[in-house]
Write an enzyme that holds these catalytic residues in place. Structure first.
Site, PDB file in Angstrom:
ATOM      1  N   ASP A 427      45.200  45.487  43.788  1.00 45.85           N
ATOM      2  CA  ASP A 427      45.625  44.482  42.998  1.00 45.85           C
ATOM      3  C   ASP A 427      46.396  43.158  43.910  1.00 45.85           C
ATOM      4  O   ASP A 427      46.323  43.355  45.053  1.00 45.85           O
ATOM      5  CB  ASP A 427      47.127  44.806  41.988  1.00 45.85           C
ATOM      6  N   GLU A 430      44.365  38.102  45.365  1.00 35.92           N
ATOM      7  CA  GLU A 430      43.597  36.588  45.314  1.00 35.92           C
ATOM      8  C   GLU A 430      43.771  35.911  46.580  1.00 35.92           C
ATOM      9  O   GLU A 430      42.741  35.169  46.946  1.00 35.92           O
ATOM     10  CB  GLU A 430      44.113  36.073  44.140  1.00 35.92           C
ATOM     11  N   ASP A 503      44.744  40.042  33.802  1.00 36.63           N
ATOM     12  CA  ASP A 503      45.898  40.071  32.774  1.00 36.63           C
ATOM     13  C   ASP A 503      45.445  39.364  31.358  1.00 36.63           C
ATOM     14  O   ASP A 503      45.789  38.401  31.170  1.00 36.63           O
ATOM     15  CB  ASP A 503      47.134  39.606  33.299  1.00 36.63           C
TER      16      ASP A 503
HETATM   17  O1  MIG Z   1      52.713  40.954  39.152  1.00 38.45           O
HETATM   18  O2  MIG Z   1      51.335  45.960  39.227  1.00 38.45           O
HETATM   19  O3  MIG Z   1      47.020  42.747  36.992  1.00 38.45           O
HETATM   20  O4  MIG Z   1      47.267  45.225  35.915  1.00 38.45           O
HETATM   21  O5  MIG Z   1      49.951  46.349  36.177  1.00 38.45           O
HETATM   22  C1  MIG Z   1      51.960  41.886  38.258  1.00 38.45           C
HETATM   23  C2  MIG Z   1      51.838  45.395  37.972  1.00 38.45           C
HETATM   24  C3  MIG Z   1      51.189  42.763  39.132  1.00 38.45           C
HETATM   25  C4  MIG Z   1      49.283  42.611  37.813  1.00 38.45           C
HETATM   26  C5  MIG Z   1      48.017  43.487  37.310  1.00 38.45           C
HETATM   27  C6  MIG Z   1      48.298  44.391  36.332  1.00 38.45           C
HETATM   28  C7  MIG Z   1      49.405  45.423  37.018  1.00 38.45           C
HETATM   29  C8  MIG Z   1      50.535  44.601  37.579  1.00 38.45           C
HETATM   30  N1  MIG Z   1      50.033  43.734  38.375  1.00 38.45           N
END
Ligand code: MIG
Length: 818
Positions: A427, A430, A503
């Site tokens: 996650d 980016e 998201d």
């Molecule tokens: O700032 O890890 O897209 O799927 O549950 C949010 C918490 C960070 C973004 C991801 C989402 C995930 C969430 N993350």
């Protein structure tokens, strides 16, 4: 050099040079301006070196490479010097030995393969491409051009093509907008886009690849440039399609069709395909931010088994860690992860954990210490570390463009694998930074020895993170297939991970968007994709959740996920009738697993996308250019999700040919729109006549039961049709040594008979011995069925109207006659 300065002659020269420089600095020539929009001039000659052709206008140089019959690469060097060949998207440019030729006349140079000719016009350096019938498929609208980037150095690089009145555009990864990109201007800069809106741009991924369809002919352009890039599909000027980037090289691949499928296959040939996933990864996944503590995880897992709803994977979001420190466990919530994971495994659940790139600045934290000691974290241009705030607090970030860092990071997964983790969810790559959004432009990256600022590395950062994760897991897990999922990516990321669309929101609009985005990702190289079923933020009602499960059943990656501040979101959370319908669809997913797995193999081995939009089936049918609801999974099953609340029926377009309504087996002629009833229990699903759809018994998880026989659902057709069925061990890399079984079925029929032929390739033998046939749509009552000449007895018609019988799995030819 320094020593030579003592040499009087050199010293004199040096002084002279310095003086000149001095004078120059003190006399800024006001006339010297930065280069603003400089266009290629006139090509003066051509030099050939093997399959590479070089043209120049006295200053700028253009390189044209014949990659293969369908693919030609074009590069521009504003001052004649090309960058070293290096690409994260195309790790190795496979150049087949093929015949090509160069010709020249008064007007142009022509470089031709058997399928494509690249024309370079002498008068103005315009480059165009034509097919072997002489049709121009792509043509420069202006010569390639560039503009000096005064602040950072280098050039903005531009290319503009003619855009035809009826031309359509597809691809570009995860853009949350209409499927056909005609009339849009889009940008690529990987962005954490929480609760993104329809039309928001850019999102998480950079896939600078588009497919054009004009007058029934398709070609593709892959602009392999990692800087911030931009595409304009007739938005600013409806006669021009252009693409440009804020730095780097103008470098693009022209990919010839004439079918969209050819373009996508060639794009896969360049950038790679997904490796075969472990079969369980095609099952249903349950996720939430976050399931904790351990008791909650166990309760959710038990809920699936109690409700008899199949599930293969359960996810741990960031709260499993100790203070969000990667590669640690919260002692409080998960005192004994190994025990928990092994007990979950005994009940058929794989555990997938999240990992983020931000490493907490903390000298008592081993990961930070190792990274610091080895200089693995990114630095700013003035040599400070890149620091930013994310979940753990103040963080530094590994430079995943450095191969040593990737090796180190990959090795960090050892402990997680030792406690039994089966998959890793990447996650925030980016990369996302709170407040600032992402890294500043001046952050330096090693870029596999090519060096670069964040401007160049930003769009590949996430891909290199998940590459490091995947390669590390692959080493640690030996011959087992790792499962990885990523949010960010660049072209080629499919070699390392599956993807989810990020998201999204629990609205009908997002359900619609999810359907479009998965189709778009699929034709952009990333077939193994899915949405957060139910919507990440916001609250779906039972109907929306069920409609989303129905779409998700036909997403290559099927996972429900939700944000922490929402209500419970498991398939049974909404009560009846929703629970039963959700169960029915998840069970359908498990029945179709062998079909889906086979479609995955066709992707992996042959470069087919898994989801295929209607326009890809019939690109000559203009009515399909703006169609975006209907798609096929593989080439046999057509899906048209229900995307509106309370919808009782909907219009579905069926491509040409005969189709069976999956729910009642009625035969419908395609090539037209039909109205289909859409009670909550079903969505429009059709199977192409002539298909053989393999089916497994419903299991609560992959591998729950030994498969004793495989059902083959055979849909009668009065024309010949082929189907494929792929099987292997499902979790090892033995398939790379041809240890798999690839079966081909050929079905043909008439008013009085039907034949099913089978041929096999590969070295794997499944354990089951027999097939159970369901003949669907047989237009006659069979009096005789035989397999390889031997009569089959005991065939009968069941309550659904199918003719049922069994045969050995090794049959070659089955004959059914009236
Ligand atoms: O700032 O890890 O897209 O799927 O549950 C949010 C918490 C960070 C973004 C991801 C989402 C995930 C969430 N993350």
């Amino acid at each position: 050099m320094e020593d030579n300065i003592l040499d009087p002659e050199l010293l004199a020269n040096k002084i002279l040079e310095d003086e000149e420089e001095f004078r120059h600095l003190n006399n800024p020539a006001e006339a010297i301006k930065p280069i603003i929009k400089k266009y290629l001039g006139v090509p003066n000659k051509v030099d050939q070196a093997g399959n590479k052709f070089y043209f120049n206008d006295g200053d700028a140089k253009v390189e044209i490479v014949v990659v293969n019959e369908q693919v030609i690469r074009v590069r521009l060097a504003p001052h004649g010097v090309f960058l070293e060949e290096f690409s994260y998207a195309v790790p190795k440019l496979e150049q087949k030995k093929i015949a090509f030729s160069l010709a020249e006349d008064d007007k142009e140079y022509r470089i031709s393969t058997s399928a494509v000719t690249c024309h370079v016009r002498k008068q103005d350096f315009l480059i165009s491409f034509s097919d072997n019938e002489g049709t121009i498929t792509s043509m420069d609208a202006t010569p390639m051009h560039w503009e000096e980037n005064v602040k950072f150095g280098g050039y903005y690089v531009f290319c503009a093509k003619e855009c035809h009145p009826e031309e359509s555009f597809f691809g570009m990864g995860d853009k949350p907008t209409e499927f056909n990109l005609r009339g849009k201007r889009l940008h690529n800069w990987n962005t954490d886009a929480y609760s993104f809106a329809w039309g928001q741009d850019p999102l998480y991924r950079t896939i600078p690849f588009y497919i054009s369809v004009n007058d029934g002919i398709s070609h593709g352009i892959f602009f392999d440039n990692t800087f911030k890039s931009h595409f304009d599909f007739g938005a600013e000027d409806k006669t021009k399609t252009s693409f440009w980037a804020d730095g780097g090289e103008m470098q693009y691949y022209y990919i010839h069709g004439p079918h969209m499928m050819d373009v996508v296959k060639s794009y896969h040939m360049l950038t790679g395909t997904h490796p075969m996933p472990p079969m369980w990864a095609l099952g249903y996944h349950q996720c939430r931010w976050s399931y904790y503590p351990e008791a909650k995880v166990r309760k959710i897992a038990a809920g699936f088994r109690e409700n008899n709803i199949p599930c293969d994977a359960i996810y741990l979001d960031i709260d499993y860690m100790d203070g969000y420190r990667c590669f640690t466990w919260s002692k409080k919530y998960f005192p004994d992860p190994k025990k928990m994971i092994s007990e979950l495994a005994a009940d058929g659940f794989k555990t997938v954990v999240i990992i983020d790139p931000g490493i907490r600045v903390d000298d008592n934290y081993w990961v930070f210490k190792e990274g610091k000691e080895n200089k693995y974290f990114c630095r700013r241009s003035d040599d400070y570390f890149m620091e930013g705030h994310v979940w753990p607090g103040r963080c530094q970030f590994p430079d995943f463009t450095n191969p040593d860092v990737r090796d180190w990071w990959g090795g960090l997964f050892q402990e997680l694998v030792d406690v039994g983790v089966a998959g890793v969810w990447n996650d925030m790559n980016e990369p996302a930074v709170f407040g600032a959004g992402t890294f500043p432009d001046d952050v330096r990256h090693q870029y596999d020895g090519q060096r670069g600022s964040h401007r160049k590395a930003h769009n590949v950062y996430g891909m290199q993170m998940v590459r490091s994760t995947y390669e590390g897991l692959r080493k640690i897990m030996k011959n087992k297939r790792p499962f990885t999922i990523t949010r960010a990516g660049y072209s080629g990321v499919q070699r390392f991970a599956s993807a989810w669309t990020g998201d999204n929101v629990a609205t009908w609009e997002h359900l619609k968007l999810g359907n479009i985005m998965c189709q778009r990702l699929s034709i952009s190289g990333i077939s193994f994709c899915g949405t957060d079923i139910g919507g990440f933020s916001g609250e779906p009602d039972g109907e929306l959740f069920t409609r989303w499960i129905q779409l998700g059943t036909f997403s290559p990656f099927m996972r429900a996920h939700s944000a922490g501040d929402t209500k419970e979101r498991e398939p049974w959370s909404f009560g009846e009738p929703y629970t039963s319908i959700n169960r029915k669809f998840i069970e359908l997913r498990y029945k179709l697993l062998p079909y889906m797995y086979s479609a995955f193999w066709e992707h992996h081995r042959y470069g087919f996308p898994i989801l295929r939009p209607a326009v890809m089936q019939e690109q000559r049918v203009t009515g399909n250019y703006f169609r975006q609801d209907e798609f096929t999974f593989g080439d046999k099953i057509l899906i048209c999700p229900v995307l509106e609340a309370g919808q009782k029926s909907r219009i579905v377009y069926l491509p040409g040919g005969d189709w069976y309504n999956f729910w009642d087996n009625t035969l419908v002629e395609g090539g037209k729109e039909v109205e289909v009833q859409t009670p909550l229990e079903t969505i429009p699903l059709f199977v192409k006549a002539g298909s053989v759809i393999p089916e497994y018994p419903v299991m609560q998880y992959v591998g729950e039961k030994e498969i004793e026989e495989v059902i083959l659902n055979v849909y009668f057709s009065d024309y010949e049709a082929n189907s494929f069925f792929f099987e292997d061990y499902g979790e090892t890399f033995a398939y790379e040594q041809d240890i798999y079984s690839e079966k081909k079925f050929v079905v043909n029929g008439s008013a009085t008979d039907m034949t099913i032929q089978q041929s096999m390739a590969g070295l794997y033998t499944p354990r089951y011995e027999q097939y159970h046939f369901n003949l669907i749509g047989l237009p006659f009552k069979p009096s005789k069925i035989s397999a390889d000449g031997k009569a089959i007895t005991g065939f009968r018609q069941n309550a659904d109207g199918y003719w049922e019988f069994k045969s050995t799995k090794n049959f070659k030819r089955i004959e059914i006659s009236k």
